[in-house]
Design a protein around this motif. Structure first.
Motif, PDB file in Angstrom:
ATOM      1  N   ASP A 102       0.923  -1.011  -0.054  1.00  0.00           N
ATOM      2  CA  ASP A 102      -0.172  -0.163  -0.115  1.00  0.00           C
ATOM      3  C   ASP A 102       0.752   1.405  -0.097  1.00  0.00           C
ATOM      4  O   ASP A 102       0.542   2.354  -0.692  1.00  0.00           O
ATOM      5  CB  ASP A 102      -1.094  -0.062   1.318  1.00  0.00           C
ATOM      6  CG  ASP A 102      -1.899  -0.943   1.028  1.00  0.00           C
ATOM      7  OD1 ASP A 102      -2.523  -1.496  -0.030  1.00  0.00           O
ATOM      8  OD2 ASP A 102      -2.782  -1.360   2.224  1.00  0.00           O
ATOM      9  N   GLU A 152      -1.818  11.256  -0.926  1.00  0.00           N
ATOM     10  CA  GLU A 152      -1.951   9.942  -1.122  1.00  0.00           C
ATOM     11  C   GLU A 152      -1.683   8.848   0.079  1.00  0.00           C
ATOM     12  O   GLU A 152      -2.332   8.070   0.320  1.00  0.00           O
ATOM     13  CB  GLU A 152      -1.209   9.660  -2.341  1.00  0.00           C
ATOM     14  CG  GLU A 152      -1.704  10.403  -3.489  1.00  0.00           C
ATOM     15  CD  GLU A 152      -3.157  10.250  -3.916  1.00  0.00           C
ATOM     16  OE1 GLU A 152      -3.798   9.084  -3.691  1.00  0.00           O
ATOM     17  OE2 GLU A 152      -3.730  11.509  -4.210  1.00  0.00           O
ATOM     18  N   THR A 190      -4.094   8.420   2.738  1.00  0.00           N
ATOM     19  CA  THR A 190      -5.193   7.341   2.677  1.00  0.00           C
ATOM     20  C   THR A 190      -4.787   5.989   3.273  1.00  0.00           C
ATOM     21  O   THR A 190      -5.826   5.403   3.399  1.00  0.00           O
ATOM     22  CB  THR A 190      -5.492   7.137   0.823  1.00  0.00           C
ATOM     23  OG1 THR A 190      -4.171   6.669   0.482  1.00  0.00           O
ATOM     24  CG2 THR A 190      -5.867   8.719   0.400  1.00  0.00           C
ATOM     25  N   ASN A 191      -3.482   5.765   3.532  1.00  0.00           N
ATOM     26  CA  ASN A 191      -3.367   4.463   4.368  1.00  0.00           C
ATOM     27  C   ASN A 191      -3.834   4.565   5.656  1.00  0.00           C
ATOM     28  O   ASN A 191      -3.893   3.459   6.392  1.00  0.00           O
ATOM     29  CB  ASN A 191      -1.866   4.263   4.396  1.00  0.00           C
ATOM     30  CG  ASN A 191      -1.431   3.935   2.801  1.00  0.00           C
ATOM     31  OD1 ASN A 191      -1.831   3.038   2.192  1.00  0.00           O
ATOM     32  ND2 ASN A 191      -0.268   4.458   2.444  1.00  0.00           N
ATOM     33  N   ASN A 225       1.137   6.759  -6.610  1.00  0.00           N
ATOM     34  CA  ASN A 225      -0.004   7.700  -7.123  1.00  0.00           C
ATOM     35  C   ASN A 225       0.321   9.180  -6.430  1.00  0.00           C
ATOM     36  O   ASN A 225      -0.044  10.100  -7.070  1.00  0.00           O
ATOM     37  CB  ASN A 225      -1.327   7.279  -6.088  1.00  0.00           C
ATOM     38  CG  ASN A 225      -1.647   5.943  -6.587  1.00  0.00           C
ATOM     39  OD1 ASN A 225      -1.323   5.318  -7.568  1.00  0.00           O
ATOM     40  ND2 ASN A 225      -2.400   5.128  -5.575  1.00  0.00           N
ATOM     41  N   GLN A 243       2.198   1.737  -3.474  1.00  0.00           N
ATOM     42  CA  GLN A 243       1.243   2.061  -4.409  1.00  0.00           C
ATOM     43  C   GLN A 243       0.853   3.550  -4.199  1.00  0.00           C
ATOM     44  O   GLN A 243       0.868   4.206  -5.135  1.00  0.00           O
ATOM     45  CB  GLN A 243      -0.023   1.244  -4.216  1.00  0.00           C
ATOM     46  CG  GLN A 243      -1.090   1.435  -5.322  1.00  0.00           C
ATOM     47  CD  GLN A 243      -0.482   0.949  -6.810  1.00  0.00           C
ATOM     48  OE1 GLN A 243       0.173  -0.041  -6.980  1.00  0.00           O
ATOM     49  NE2 GLN A 243      -0.374   2.097  -7.617  1.00  0.00           N
ATOM     50  N   THR A 244       0.872   3.900  -2.989  1.00  0.00           N
ATOM     51  CA  THR A 244       0.473   5.366  -2.843  1.00  0.00           C
ATOM     52  C   THR A 244       1.512   6.355  -3.056  1.00  0.00           C
ATOM     53  O   THR A 244       1.167   7.550  -3.213  1.00  0.00           O
ATOM     54  CB  THR A 244      -0.165   5.670  -1.277  1.00  0.00           C
ATOM     55  OG1 THR A 244       0.900   4.816  -0.238  1.00  0.00           O
ATOM     56  CG2 THR A 244      -1.466   4.855  -1.037  1.00  0.00           C
TER      57      THR A 244
END
Lengths: 305, 425
Positions: free
Chosen positions: A17, A267, A270-271, A24, A20-21
């Protein structure tokens, strides 16, 4: 908020995660950065807080739409057309609005209000021409590729790649060329630059070409990355201003750092918390950062007294 | 001093004229026993731009169909009512909707308002503009349960059923498909509509033994939704439930597909994403196989007749909530004739009466007869193109029917199965 956020964080936080973020965040940060550098340049040299910058970007997006979708030409041509169109728009507004206003001694506030008015005019002209329907450029927005434990989409590759190339180009221009050095001289002191023999009118022209062109490019990339609506640039503008302030006002390299930092923080957040708060988290971090570095991440301490 | 005196004189003349005009207006209103209405100005609030833009145009056309039907029937029946529409764009925005409503109320002086469509528009528009102005409001599509609880002095109605019902139906339909104890991921736009539907669905789903894996609410204005999509797609759920509008879905749908973990054919959604042109606009890959529920007019008393009327007059595809908008305009007209007035407050008082059971049933096909009966003081029960409607004490339809639909081969396909639900509000 806080206790729940921590619980969600410890329960769900994972390496993939985070990766990925990060991808992004770099992608959305690239758009903030591109928009911020153009806006920051114009401010540093002309002392103009251009609220129409977001709508310059929107126009770039729609010019690209007209070329790429309505005329069916490749994306590269669309990007070139958008860059040229918005650079020309910058020059035209300089001739018709900003220079005459500066000659009459308009201050920061008058120019700022004028730019807000210009923003409304542009947005409504766009609305009249292309309607409010949301549009997309002709790019495959569903393609993505696995890399290790993360995934990168075609859109992100395009946005990050083009933005990186443009940013390196701008960096070289500002540090290696005569025009670029003149721009930095003007941003340090317009009057000193003028008495030392720099052709300031020429530099102002180049500033608009560069600032407008970057806005056009940022607009196309934003249109590729999200959906194109008449409000696209206006909604991005708040983040762009934040990027400039975060990086250090008037410093183009600061704008780059600020843009990327803002994208990443939003971003990453968001985790840990509900994604709907990511914009708010971005601005909370902006406030925190300014508490510790009031002149921005790359800003110099200013002399007082 | 003379100047001031002259001003005073002018002012008193103006006041006198104003009072005279008001008195004349009063005279007009008094001929109530014969059902004389005169001009009924209906303000139509539709989202011509913004996230609900695909719904705005068709809804404006549905309102026009309703006005035409009433005006034609009134001529035939010899009843004095002439419906005039004033249409404004809400931009699918709470602020835009309030501005548009203020313009309709203050400058156009409309008697009643049909719309707005989104719950997030309807609640502030009613609370800040229309209720204070004493103007009744019928939303054709604001489905958030909170609309029921607006302090509205009996002035706020809707022809679409509350999502307190749709959440239950969705849980029931999904349970039949994938098993009641399955785990689903749910996601939706962070506004009155999205949050309420997700909450209602979750309640019904968990009550039936199901589990919710991941819940993601997102800001529809955000420029990128990749991290949100990644979160929503993860964890290998049996199905996804999403609540969104068409324009923002053009960001969220592709972002979900890009995660490589999401399957549209395993995704269930609701009325907000049912739009015939969505596959073309967001890309067929993004919608293919997606399923949803929607308030249906398939078993509505005048559902088929309305379908035929739409195909004859408008000729485009049907759009979600067109029949509800049509019914709103027709109901206003019947209530105005019942009240014998174009006064908003009087119309609002008569609305429940002309829609609820008791009295002879009429559909829009018998509109001349219905108008005549109301004008003669008879009790009627309007049976709508969207459903029986039957406003309850909260101004909500007392019962509703839901249907299911799917995007198949890039086309919107409605199923013929109907799920009736009773006891709204």
């Amino acid at each position: 908020m806080a206790p729940r956020a921590v619980r969600v964080g410890s329960a769900r936080f994972r390496m993939d995660d985070l990766l990925q973020t990060t991808i992004n965040g770099i992608a959305s940060g690239s758009i903030y950065a591109l928009g911020a550098i153009g806006l920051s340049l114009v401010y540093a040299i002309l002392k103009l807080v251009n609220f129409a910058h977001g709508d310059f970007m929107t126009l770039g997006g729609y010019v690209a739409f007209a070329v790429n979708v309505s005329l069916g030409m490749p994306l590269v041509v669309a990007i070139a057309a958008a860059v040229v169109a918005v650079a020309v728009l910058g020059l035209v507004t300089e001739e018709l609005i900003w220079r005459p206003m500066r000659k009459r001694g308009a201050g920061l506030m008058q120019m700022l209000l004028l730019s807000i008015g210009l923003a409304f005019v542009l947005r409504n002209l766009i609305l009249l021409t292309w309607t409010g329907e949301s549009r997309k450029l002709n790019v495959d927005d569903t393609a993505s590729y696995g890399i290790g434990i993360g995934r990168v989409s075609l859109l992100q590759i395009l946005v990050i790649g083009i933005a990186a190339a443009a940013l390196v180009g701008v960096g070289l221009l500002l540090t290696r060329t005569y025009v670029g050095k003149s721009m930095r001289a003007l941003s340090d002191s317009f009057d000193l630059a003028e008495v030392s023999g720099i052709d300031t009118k020429r530099v102002v022209t180049y500033t608009w070409i560069l600032g407008g062109g970057l806005a056009g490019l940022a607009g196309v990339l934003a249109a590729v990355f999200t959906t194109l609506t008449p409000n696209m640039g206006w909604t991005l503008l708040l983040g762009i201003f934040a990027a400039i302030i975060l990086g250090g006002i008037g410093n183009p390299f600061g704008a780059l750092v600020g843009g990327l930092a803002l994208g990443l923080v939003q971003e990453w957040s968001t985790n840990f918390v509900e994604p709907t708060y990511k914009e708010a988290i971005g601005f909370a971090v902006l406030i925190l950062a300014l508490l510790f570095r009031p002149n921005g991440l790359l800003g110099h301490a200013t002399r007082t007294g | 001093m003379t100047k001031r005196r002259r001003l005073m004189a002018l002012l008193s003349v103006a006041v006198a004229i104003g009072a005279g005009a008001a008195a004349c207006g009063g005279d007009d209103d008094k001929s109530s026993s014969s059902g004389k209405v005169g001009e009924l100005k209906v303000g139509v609030l539709v989202p011509l731009t913004g996230d609900l833009a695909p719904f705005g145009g068709p809804n404006a056309k549905a309102a026009q169909l309703g006005a035409d039907a009433v005006n034609e029937a009134a001529k035939k029946a010899g009843v004095d009512i002439n419906v005039k529409l004033v249409t404004e764009d809400t931009k699918t925005d709470p602020q835009g909707s309030q501005e548009a409503a203020t313009k309709l109320v203050e400058s156009d002086k409309v008697n009643v308002i049909a719309g707005p469509m989104a719950s997030s528009e309807t609640i502030p528009t009613a609370e800040n503009v229309t209720v204070d102005a004493g103007v009744p409001l019928i939303s054709p599509s604001a489905t958030a349960p909170d609309v029921t609880n607006i302090e509205d002095d009996g002035l706020v109605f809707r022809t679409a059923p509350s999502d307190a019902l749709q959440g239950k139906v969705l849980a029931q339909v999904l349970g039949d498909k994938i098993g009641k104890d399955a785990t689903v991921n749910i996601g939706g736009r962070n506004d009155a509509y999205g949050n309420a539907l997700l909450e209602q669905f979750t309640q019904a789903w968990e009550a039936g033994g199901g589990k919710v894996g991941v819940k993601v609410t997102y800001n529809p204005e955000a420029s990128s939704l990749d991290s949100e999509a990644n979160k929503l797609a993860g964890g290998n759920p049996a199905a996804w439930v999403v609540v969104d509008f068409p324009e923002s879905w053009q960001k969220m749908g592709p972002a979900l597909l890009r995660t490589g973990k999401w399957d549209p054919a395993k995704t269930w959604t609701v009325d907000g994403l049912r739009s015939p042109d969505l596959p073309k606009k967001s890309g067929v890959k993004v919608t293919e196989g997606m399923n949803g529920t929607v308030p249906t007019s398939l078993d509505a008393p005048a559902g088929k007749a309305f379908d035929a009327l739409w195909k004859e007059k408008v000729k485009t595809d049907r759009q979600t909530y067109d029949a509800q908008e049509f019914d709103a305009v027709v109901l206003y007209s019947l209530a105005a004739v019942k009240a014998g007035s174009n006064n908003g407050a009087d119309i609002a008082k008569a609305l429940t009466d002309v829609s609820a059971p008791g009295g002879t049933k009429y559909t829009f096909e018998q509109l001349p007869e219905a108008l005549k009966a109301v004008a003669a003081g008879e009790d009627i029960d309007y049976e709508g193109a969207s459903g029986p409607i039957d406003f309850d004490a909260n101004g909500d339809p007392a019962s509703a029917s839901y249907g299911t639909w799917q995007y198949k081969g890039g086309k919107l396909v409605d199923s013929t199965a109907v799920f009736p639900v009773k006891g709204a509000g």
